[in-house]
Design an enzyme around this catalytic site. Sequence first.
Site, mmCIF file in Angstrom:
data_model
loop_
_atom_site.group_PDB
_atom_site.id
_atom_site.type_symbol
_atom_site.label_atom_id
_atom_site.label_comp_id
_atom_site.label_asym_id
_atom_site.label_seq_id
_atom_site.Cartn_x
_atom_site.Cartn_y
_atom_site.Cartn_z
ATOM 1 N N HIS A 150 78.391 25.293 22.011
ATOM 2 C CA HIS A 150 78.763 25.162 20.605
ATOM 3 C C HIS A 150 80.281 25.049 20.417
ATOM 4 C CE1 HIS A 150 74.834 26.691 18.566
ATOM 5 N NE2 HIS A 150 74.594 25.794 19.503
ATOM 6 N N CYS A 154 77.456 32.515 18.988
ATOM 7 C CA CYS A 154 78.889 32.304 18.736
ATOM 8 C C CYS A 154 79.474 33.469 17.946
ATOM 9 C CB CYS A 154 79.117 30.983 18.006
ATOM 10 S SG CYS A 154 78.836 29.558 19.066
ATOM 11 N N CYS A 179 76.339 30.409 14.817
ATOM 12 C CA CYS A 179 75.045 30.974 15.213
ATOM 13 C C CYS A 179 75.283 32.398 15.731
ATOM 14 C CB CYS A 179 74.397 30.114 16.297
ATOM 15 S SG CYS A 179 75.214 30.268 17.899
ATOM 16 N N GLU A 200 82.351 26.570 18.483
ATOM 17 C CA GLU A 200 83.110 27.821 18.397
ATOM 18 C C GLU A 200 83.397 28.376 19.792
ATOM 19 O OE1 GLU A 200 80.301 26.934 16.883
ATOM 20 O OE2 GLU A 200 79.938 28.093 15.070
HETATM 21 N N1 LIG Z 1 77.685 26.805 14.447
HETATM 22 C C1 LIG Z 1 77.201 25.822 15.223
HETATM 23 N N2 LIG Z 1 78.012 25.245 16.142
HETATM 24 C C2 LIG Z 1 77.544 24.234 16.928
HETATM 25 O O1 LIG Z 1 78.303 23.711 17.749
HETATM 26 N N3 LIG Z 1 76.253 23.811 16.796
HETATM 27 C C3 LIG Z 1 75.791 22.663 17.569
HETATM 28 C C4 LIG Z 1 74.862 22.767 18.639
HETATM 29 C C5 LIG Z 1 74.044 21.456 18.570
HETATM 30 O O2 LIG Z 1 74.730 20.362 19.156
HETATM 31 C C6 LIG Z 1 73.933 21.303 17.169
HETATM 32 C C7 LIG Z 1 72.731 21.931 16.535
HETATM 33 O O3 LIG Z 1 71.765 20.991 16.503
HETATM 34 P P1 LIG Z 1 70.877 20.689 15.243
HETATM 35 O O4 LIG Z 1 69.716 21.624 15.288
HETATM 36 O O5 LIG Z 1 71.705 20.900 14.004
HETATM 37 O O6 LIG Z 1 70.470 19.249 15.398
HETATM 38 O O7 LIG Z 1 75.122 21.791 16.650
HETATM 39 C C8 LIG Z 1 75.422 24.375 15.885
HETATM 40 C C9 LIG Z 1 75.856 25.375 15.081
HETATM 41 C C10 LIG Z 1 74.941 26.016 14.072
HETATM 42 O O8 LIG Z 1 74.744 27.348 14.316
#
Ligand SMILES: Nc1nc(=O)n([C@H]2C[C@H](O)[C@@H](COP(=O)(O)O)O2)cc1CO
Length: 181
Positions: free
Chosen positions: A92, A121, A118, A94
Amino acid sequence: MAQKINQAKDPGPPHGAVTGQYADEEYFMNVALLFAKKSRDPKSKVGACIVNEEGKIVGIGHNKMPNGREDDFPWKRGGSRGLDTKYPYVCHAELNAIMNKTSVDVKGCTIYVTRFPCNECAKAIIQSGIKHVVYLSKPSAEDPIEREAAERLLSGIGPRQFLSKTEADELLKSILPALNE
Ligand SMILES: Nc1nc(=O)n([C@H]2C[C@H](O)[C@@H](COP(=O)(O)O)O2)cc1CO
């Protein structure tokens, strides 16, 4: 019994809420948005920008597959979150921003992130010593347990939603097309 969540503990970052400095926040969130565009995820691009107490950027990241393994894993979405989807592999934004830090540590810093963190993170943010979280979007269609855990974990920080009159909404649509489906 449901755990009570402390709200709005965050007094705001030192380079944010004061008159005349709001532009700084726009700048940092736009850096996060710009970095999100580097993501190869076709559906959800996320960017993060860590700023220290002096207003200097000390870490940036976007969601990506592990270093050197960029082409080895699928970008497929799916409720199953199985081994044929991106979820078990993607790092992710973060986490990458914290790992990419250019300073000794990120204690006392603010993380500007284009999407609410999430629970995994959230843990990394807390453990790294980051003290403020400013996020742009908070999609409702996320795993309810993970979302609630993230809310509880970050309740001591009190994440604040970024509000801007700029074109941030339009930029957001361009990095999170899945939101528009
Ligand atoms: N805070 C976040 N940072 C992130 O980098 N992500 C990333 C991980 C995945 O590449 C994507 C989530 O996939 P999707 O379910 O929205 O298709 O976004 C997701 C979240 C949400 O919690």
